[in-house]
Design a protein around this motif. Structure first.
Motif, PDB file in Angstrom:
ATOM      1  N   SER A  36       0.853  -1.187   0.000  1.00 34.23           N
ATOM      2  CA  SER A  36       0.000   0.000   0.000  1.00 34.23           C
ATOM      3  C   SER A  36       0.888   1.235   0.000  1.00 34.23           C
ATOM      4  CB  SER A  36      -0.934   0.009   1.216  1.00 34.23           C
ATOM      5  OG  SER A  36      -0.180   0.023   2.415  1.00 34.23           O
ATOM      6  N   GLY A  37       0.257   2.415  -0.009  1.00 37.90           N
ATOM      7  CA  GLY A  37       1.017   3.660  -0.007  1.00 37.90           C
ATOM      8  C   GLY A  37       1.628   3.950  -1.368  1.00 37.90           C
ATOM      9  N   GLY A  38       2.564   4.906  -1.382  1.00 35.86           N
ATOM     10  CA  GLY A  38       3.194   5.288  -2.634  1.00 35.86           C
ATOM     11  C   GLY A  38       4.230   4.288  -3.095  1.00 35.86           C
ATOM     12  N   ALA A  39       4.621   4.429  -4.346  1.00 38.95           N
ATOM     13  CA  ALA A  39       5.612   3.524  -4.926  1.00 38.95           C
ATOM     14  C   ALA A  39       6.984   3.760  -4.307  1.00 38.95           C
ATOM     15  CB  ALA A  39       5.670   3.723  -6.432  1.00 38.95           C
ATOM     16  N   GLY A  44       9.285  -1.748  -3.380  1.00 38.62           N
ATOM     17  CA  GLY A  44       7.956  -2.219  -3.745  1.00 38.62           C
ATOM     18  C   GLY A  44       7.828  -2.615  -5.197  1.00 38.62           C
ATOM     19  N   LEU A  45       8.704  -2.078  -6.046  1.00 39.22           N
ATOM     20  CA  LEU A  45       8.617  -2.359  -7.478  1.00 39.22           C
ATOM     21  C   LEU A  45       9.480  -3.538  -7.900  1.00 39.22           C
ATOM     22  CD1 LEU A  45       8.648   1.277  -8.957  1.00 39.22           C
ATOM     23  CD2 LEU A  45       6.695  -0.111  -8.237  1.00 39.22           C
ATOM     24  N   LEU A  46      10.066  -4.225  -6.926  1.00 40.88           N
ATOM     25  CA  LEU A  46      10.873  -5.405  -7.235  1.00 40.88           C
ATOM     26  C   LEU A  46      10.028  -6.673  -7.112  1.00 40.88           C
ATOM     27  CD1 LEU A  46      14.163  -4.494  -5.314  1.00 40.88           C
ATOM     28  CD2 LEU A  46      13.645  -4.161  -7.742  1.00 40.88           C
ATOM     29  N   GLY A  47      10.527  -7.760  -7.712  1.00 43.42           N
ATOM     30  CA  GLY A  47       9.859  -9.053  -7.590  1.00 43.42           C
ATOM     31  C   GLY A  47       8.777  -9.320  -8.605  1.00 43.42           C
ATOM     32  N   VAL A  48       8.790  -8.620  -9.748  1.00 41.69           N
ATOM     33  CA  VAL A  48       7.746  -8.784 -10.761  1.00 41.69           C
ATOM     34  C   VAL A  48       7.780 -10.199 -11.354  1.00 41.69           C
ATOM     35  CG1 VAL A  48       6.865  -7.977 -12.992  1.00 41.69           C
ATOM     36  CG2 VAL A  48       7.797  -6.334 -11.339  1.00 41.69           C
ATOM     37  N   PRO A  49       6.662 -10.931 -11.303  1.00 41.36           N
ATOM     38  CA  PRO A  49       6.631 -12.271 -11.910  1.00 41.36           C
ATOM     39  C   PRO A  49       6.873 -12.203 -13.417  1.00 41.36           C
ATOM     40  CG  PRO A  49       4.755 -11.946 -10.439  1.00 41.36           C
ATOM     41  CD  PRO A  49       5.399 -10.607 -10.623  1.00 41.36           C
ATOM     42  N   GLY A  50       7.614 -13.183 -13.910  1.00 48.57           N
ATOM     43  CA  GLY A  50       7.902 -13.235 -15.342  1.00 48.57           C
ATOM     44  C   GLY A  50       9.024 -12.327 -15.759  1.00 48.57           C
ATOM     45  N   ASP A  51       9.619 -11.626 -14.803  1.00 43.62           N
ATOM     46  CA  ASP A  51      10.701 -10.679 -15.077  1.00 43.62           C
ATOM     47  C   ASP A  51      11.790 -10.881 -14.030  1.00 43.62           C
ATOM     48  OD1 ASP A  51      12.372  -8.518 -15.445  1.00 43.62           O
ATOM     49  OD2 ASP A  51      10.797  -7.013 -15.529  1.00 43.62           O
ATOM     50  N   HIS A  67      -3.226  -2.991  -2.279  1.00 43.90           N
ATOM     51  CA  HIS A  67      -4.361  -2.208  -1.781  1.00 43.90           C
ATOM     52  C   HIS A  67      -5.196  -1.672  -2.943  1.00 43.90           C
ATOM     53  CE1 HIS A  67      -6.703   0.393   0.841  1.00 43.90           C
ATOM     54  NE2 HIS A  67      -6.393   1.423   0.086  1.00 43.90           N
ATOM     55  N   HIS A  68      -4.530  -1.147  -3.975  1.00 44.19           N
ATOM     56  CA  HIS A  68      -5.246  -0.702  -5.172  1.00 44.19           C
ATOM     57  C   HIS A  68      -6.017  -1.864  -5.792  1.00 44.19           C
ATOM     58  CE1 HIS A  68      -1.886   2.547  -5.710  1.00 44.19           C
ATOM     59  NE2 HIS A  68      -2.867   3.011  -4.944  1.00 44.19           N
ATOM     60  N   GLN A  69      -5.379  -3.034  -5.817  1.00 42.94           N
ATOM     61  CA  GLN A  69      -6.021  -4.195  -6.436  1.00 42.94           C
ATOM     62  C   GLN A  69      -7.273  -4.612  -5.672  1.00 42.94           C
ATOM     63  OE1 GLN A  69      -3.587  -6.810  -8.653  1.00 42.94           O
ATOM     64  NE2 GLN A  69      -4.365  -8.646  -7.658  1.00 42.94           N
ATOM     65  N   ALA A  70      -7.213  -4.525  -4.351  1.00 44.92           N
ATOM     66  CA  ALA A  70      -8.397  -4.850  -3.548  1.00 44.92           C
ATOM     67  C   ALA A  70      -9.525  -3.864  -3.828  1.00 44.92           C
ATOM     68  CB  ALA A  70      -8.031  -4.829  -2.063  1.00 44.92           C
TER      69      ALA A  70
END
Length: 333
Positions: free
Chosen positions: A93-96, A100-107, A285-288
């Motif tokens: 949650s919160g700002g980027a 938080g921007l690490l761990g992207v699946p497929g990348d 949080h955005h996804q929820a």
């Protein structure tokens, strides 16, 4: 289980079918039987080698499926739950933030071109109750990107104008969300057949940008200036996007399909007192929030067609052709 991997140096001919054994979940993890995935431009960059990844990486950032095992300490999920992936598993949650921007699946890690995955529980959220696996698998990247642009980062009011570009996944989601919010939508495409489909989907006005190179000015004339442009083109379209804006309008910069650098008409931009926000998907949080709204609206994604796992290269070639309207799916059932 079967999976697709990308062999260095990349390229659609380097996509290969492999087999491995599912891994039991450790503490904090869940195992998911993947039923569906969907194609994004990000996945295309990985598959073609334009976005370098580790050798033998399993691609695809999006997935939806059923929980088949739960590791120690996991309280939010149980066997049998229907779940979808999170593009940024570490952004709660919160700002980027960089972390938080690490761990992207497929990348950064293996993704969802696999019949079974075992990942941290934070890599998933409940999928909308009214959607199929194929539908839910279109949400984690394209759906959430459009949601954040129109809802989390913007305060749109009913009756305001939103401009969407083309007929890819983000743009179609943006059209649907805008209409659900009571906004008016102006959509662009170079295909008359697709322009008619956009109208059928609810677009109030459409512009053929090939026939009208100054489509930004035409958009401003039609609407009196749009409140938000969902910008997916990048440098090749941003000038016209600025010209489409009303005073105080905003651009959500989402894609760079026409390149990674270019000029912005700065005088016109500041004269409009405009704002521009970079949008890279969103948090759990955005996804929820998106899931709750989509359930309330009974919103369903627009699915163009689906391919089998072993047909992933063919699916990307179809994506390359630009023939699709909405999302291209991958069926792993």
């Amino acid at each position: 289980m079967q999976h697709i991997y990308v062999a260095k140096p990349g390229g659609l001919d380097s996509l290969a079918l492999g087999e491995s054994s599912p891994r039991a979940p450790e503490a904090g993890e869940i195992q998911v039987r993947v039923h569906a995935s969907s194609l994004n431009y990000h996945d295309y960059l990985v598959a073609t080698g334009l976005l370098p990844v580790d050798d033998l990486r399993i691609p695809m950032s999006d997935g939806a499926g059923e929980v088949t095992a739960v590791g120690e300490g996991v309280t939010g999920f149980a066997e049998g739950d229907r779940v979808m992936s999170c593009f940024f598993p570490n952004w709660e949650s919160g700002g980027a933030t960089l972390e938080g921007l690490l761990g992207v699946p497929g990348d950064h890690v293996d993704g969802f071109a696999s019949e079974t995955v075992t990942m941290a529980a934070s890599a998933f959220s409940p999928m909308p109750s009214h959607m199929s696996f194929a539908e839910a698998a279109t949400l984690p990247c394209a759906g959430l990107t459009a949601w954040r642009a129109l809802v989390e980062e913007t305060s749109l009011q009913s009756g305001e104008w939103v401009l969407v570009q083309g007929t890819g996944g983000v743009s179609i989601f943006a059209l649907q969300i805008a209409k659900a919010l009571g906004c008016k939508v102006l959509a662009t495409s170079s295909s008359e057949a697709k322009l008619q489909k956009l109208k059928d989907l609810g677009a109030d006005e459409v512009i053929n940008y090939r026939e009208q190179p100054e489509w930004g000015r035409q958009a401003a004339e039609i609407s009196g200036g749009v409140s938000l442009v969902v910008e997916v083109g990048g440098p090749g379209t941003v000038t016209q996007s600025v010209r489409a804006l009303r005073v105080g309008g905003a651009i959500s910069m989402i894609g760079v399909l026409t390149g990674i650098s270019g000029d912005v008409p700065l005088a016109e931009f500041f004269q409009r007192n405009a704002t521009m926000s970079g949008i890279t998907v969103g948090s759990r949080h955005h996804q929820a929030n998106m899931t709750k709204a989509f359930e309330e609206w009974a919103l369903r994604p627009v699915l163009d067609r689906s391919f089998a796992l072993r047909e992933l290269a063919e699916a990307f070639r179809y994506q390359e052709s630009g023939q699709h309207f909405g999302k291209i799916g991958l069926d792993l059932s």
